[in-house]
Every structure is written in C-alpha cells, then in structure tokens.
Scaffold this motif. Structure first.
Motif, PDB file in Angstrom:
ATOM      1  N   THR A  59     -19.288   2.229  22.801  1.00 46.42           N
ATOM      2  CA  THR A  59     -19.214   2.000  24.244  1.00 46.42           C
ATOM      3  C   THR A  59     -17.804   1.642  24.720  1.00 46.42           C
ATOM      4  O   THR A  59     -17.454   2.010  26.111  1.00 46.42           O
ATOM      5  CB  THR A  59     -19.600   0.447  24.639  1.00 46.42           C
ATOM      6  OG1 THR A  59     -19.142  -0.505  23.753  1.00 46.42           O
ATOM      7  CG2 THR A  59     -21.299   0.406  24.353  1.00 46.42           C
ATOM      8  N   SER A  60     -16.865   1.947  23.768  1.00 49.00           N
ATOM      9  CA  SER A  60     -15.473   1.958  24.270  1.00 49.00           C
ATOM     10  C   SER A  60     -15.009   3.349  24.629  1.00 49.00           C
ATOM     11  O   SER A  60     -14.998   4.307  23.774  1.00 49.00           O
ATOM     12  CB  SER A  60     -14.533   1.257  23.246  1.00 49.00           C
ATOM     13  OG  SER A  60     -14.722   2.044  22.305  1.00 49.00           O
ATOM     14  N   GLN A  67      -4.898   3.314  23.945  1.00 56.31           N
ATOM     15  CA  GLN A  67      -5.290   2.047  24.301  1.00 56.31           C
ATOM     16  C   GLN A  67      -4.269   1.006  23.736  1.00 56.31           C
ATOM     17  O   GLN A  67      -3.900   0.290  24.327  1.00 56.31           O
ATOM     18  CB  GLN A  67      -6.930   1.657  23.998  1.00 56.31           C
ATOM     19  CG  GLN A  67      -7.725   2.372  24.662  1.00 56.31           C
ATOM     20  CD  GLN A  67      -9.105   2.042  24.207  1.00 56.31           C
ATOM     21  OE1 GLN A  67      -9.438   1.291  23.410  1.00 56.31           O
ATOM     22  NE2 GLN A  67     -10.198   2.271  25.026  1.00 56.31           N
TER      23      GLN A  67
END
Length: 138
Positions: A59-60, A67
C-alpha cells in the motif's frame, strides 16, 4: 599539664564535630517504597489497522529511498532565507554536477602521493613488529 590541655582540646574538637552530624534518619530524600506502578499500555478497542491480505500489492506508494531522503532532508519543503543563503554559498547550483564530473577533469588539482599512501593503506594489521618496507629506501 600540656598533655592534659592538648587532650582536652582534642576531645572538645571531636565532640563539636560529632554534633555536626545528623541524628536519626534523613527523610528529605524520596521514599523508594512509595513509588506507584503505572498501568500497562492497552490497545484501544477501535484499532483500525487491518492486516494485509496475502499476495496483495504494497500500500505504500513510491520509492523507499526517496521517502527516506524526504524524511531526512525535508524534501520539497520551503527553505528559510538563511538556509537558502547557506546552500547558495556552498554551491548548490553546481552540486548537480557532482564530484564525478570533476575527477577526470585535467584542470583538477591533485597531489601525487606515490606508493607511500598505497603501502600505508595496504599494510597488514598487527603491532608492526613484522612489517617490511615494500618501497625502495632512498
């Protein structure tokens, strides 16, 4: 007589020094038995995280390296005037070129250390008692 006076003076000094000490217990310090225990942490009943489904895509979104860099260095956050001035003075306009563009440049000033530096770096570990010179001694 002198002995008697010196003994009396010594005993007066000892008794006066013993009066400086505290009698009984000093209760000004915290009581180690009066420490209250805290309740253990409890997960709230409306915990909304759902475990991932097997085989589902992560989901990331995005690159984890990007990041991490954004988290460390602020990403695209606005810079203050002093930070911008410092970065400009450090040469951010040429930083995109990087060191790799300067390494092969014939105008780059380098110092030739000959084989001495190479020998120091390649020296075996130890106390140096068995070390032998590999470069010719002049």
């Amino acid at each position: 007589m002198r002995k008697l006076v010196s003994i009396a003076a010594a005993s007066v000094v000892v008794m006066s020094l013993s009066a400086c000490g505290k009698s009984g217990y000093d209760r000004a310090r915290p009581d180690e038995f009066a420490v209250a225990r805290q309740a253990p942490l409890v997960i709230p009943p409306d915990f909304s995280l759902v475990p991932p489904k097997p085989g589902a895509a992560p989901t990331s979104a995005g690159n984890p390296n990007a990041q991490a860099l954004d988290a460390l260095f602020g990403g695209t956050a606005a810079r203050s005037a002093s930070e911008s001035a410092t970065l400009t003075a450090a040469g951010t306009d040429t930083a995109a070129d990087g060191i790799r563009s300067d390494v092969g440049d014939p105008d780059t000033a380098v110092v030739d250390k000959a084989g001495t530096t190479r020998d120091i770096v390649a020296a075996p570990e130890g106390d140096g008692q068995d070390a032998r010179a590999t470069t010719p001694q002049n």
